[in-house]
Design an enzyme around this catalytic site. Structure first.
Site, PDB file in Angstrom:
ATOM      1  N   TYR A 174      34.782  89.188  68.449  1.00  0.00           N
ATOM      2  CA  TYR A 174      35.665  88.521  67.491  1.00  0.00           C
ATOM      3  C   TYR A 174      36.450  87.404  68.173  1.00  0.00           C
ATOM      4  CZ  TYR A 174      39.421  87.841  64.082  1.00  0.00           C
ATOM      5  OH  TYR A 174      40.317  87.296  63.201  1.00  0.00           O
ATOM      6  N   LYS A 178      36.228  83.328  67.328  1.00  0.00           N
ATOM      7  CA  LYS A 178      37.334  82.526  66.813  1.00  0.00           C
ATOM      8  C   LYS A 178      37.660  81.356  67.737  1.00  0.00           C
ATOM      9  CE  LYS A 178      37.919  84.624  62.941  1.00  0.00           C
ATOM     10  NZ  LYS A 178      37.659  83.914  61.664  1.00  0.00           N
TER      11      LYS A 178
END
Length: 286
Positions: A174, A178
């Site tokens: 994750y 990002k």
């Protein structure tokens, strides 16, 4: 091609989105549905794209549109499938009454796993949804803006996790995805801002590039948000730990991102592109 500065626009209209249609990917998620209603309240029409239809939530969105004289449409679409975009956008093109002028890319998933045991298929899925899906949504909407030759503004939802490593929770895929969204935003901002940003002679042998009005591209990096997805974190006490990691002593609510999205979509941010708005309660400044 440059876009004139909105120097004669009244201040009260800098956040208005009248005469524009905005696409929201992940539109029926917590952030997407909340900012979508804010756009409808601010004069813009909205196309919500998402995998799962939620009738109860959709009825509330339609009520918001009706109350404000705006329009809302829903289309089921998997943002990881490039071939799924053209037929959906063929339909959107026939539905909308105002040209597409913006995108809010909200689609995203996470996954908690120690790096040494992270299954590669799970790691790749996070990257596929969060970065490839964001790119495909931006590509599809960008094509439409270029086709009708209008300027626009894109908002890519990144995360403070793209700036630092989350404490107390192992989310390597994750976090990496990002960070990639940040760089994607900067890269698209450069490519779509002005023709001068791309050398006309590279790659060799390509035809002359068409000149289009600018598309501004910015990112927002939220901090921890209280949603249905944080229920488990609340039960384990993780939310309390997150609250102690920022300067305001609490995690955020989805409603706190409405103004940032409206600002970036509207003319109030006309000289802003390639930037990131970090809205994290001071977490990354700690």
């Amino acid at each position: 091609m440059t876009q004139p500065a909105p120097i004669d626009l009244p201040t009260k209209d800098l956040f208005r989105l009248d005469g524009r249609t905005i696409v929201i990917s992940g539109g029926l998620g917590a952030v997407g549905s909340t900012v979508g209603k804010a756009i409808l309240e601010s004069g813009g029409d909205v196309v919500f794209i998402d995998l799962a239809h939620q009738p109860e939530l959709w009825s509330k969105i339609e009520a918001t549109a009706a109350a404000n004289g705006t329009k809302a449409w829903y289309h089921r679409l998997d943002v990881t499938q490039a071939d799924a975009f053209p037929p959906v956008f063929d339909t959107i093109r026939d539905q909308i009454r105002h040209p597409l002028r913006g995108l809010v890319a909200c689609t995203g998933i996470s996954g908690v796993c120690d790096a040494t045991s992270y299954p590669i298929h799970a790691f790749r899925k996070v990257l596929d949804v969060n970065i490839a899906g964001t790119f495909l949504a931006a590509q599809a909407v960008g094509k439409e803006l270029h086709r009708v030759n209008v300027a626009g503004s894109f908002v890519l939802i990144a995360s403070m996790s793209g700036w630092n490593s989350n404490k107390g929770i192992n989310t390597a895929a994750y976090n990496a995805s990002k960070s990639a969204v940040h760089q994607l935003g900067r890269s698209l901002a450069a490519e779509w801002g002005h023709l001068q940003n791309t050398f006309t002679y590279y790659p060799a042998g390509q035809p002359n590039r068409e000149v289009h009005p600018p598309i501004r591209v910015n990112t927002i990096s939220p901090g921890h948000i209280e949603t249905a997805l944080t229920k488990e974190a609340q039960e384990t006490g993780l939310v309390n730990d997150w609250a102690k990691q920022n300067m305001l002593g609490r995690i955020s609510q989805v409603e706190e991102y409405r103004v940032a999205v409206l600002f970036l979509l509207g003319d109030g941010s006309s000289y802003m592109t390639g930037a990131d708005l970090r809205i994290d309660g001071g977490h990354c400044a700690w």
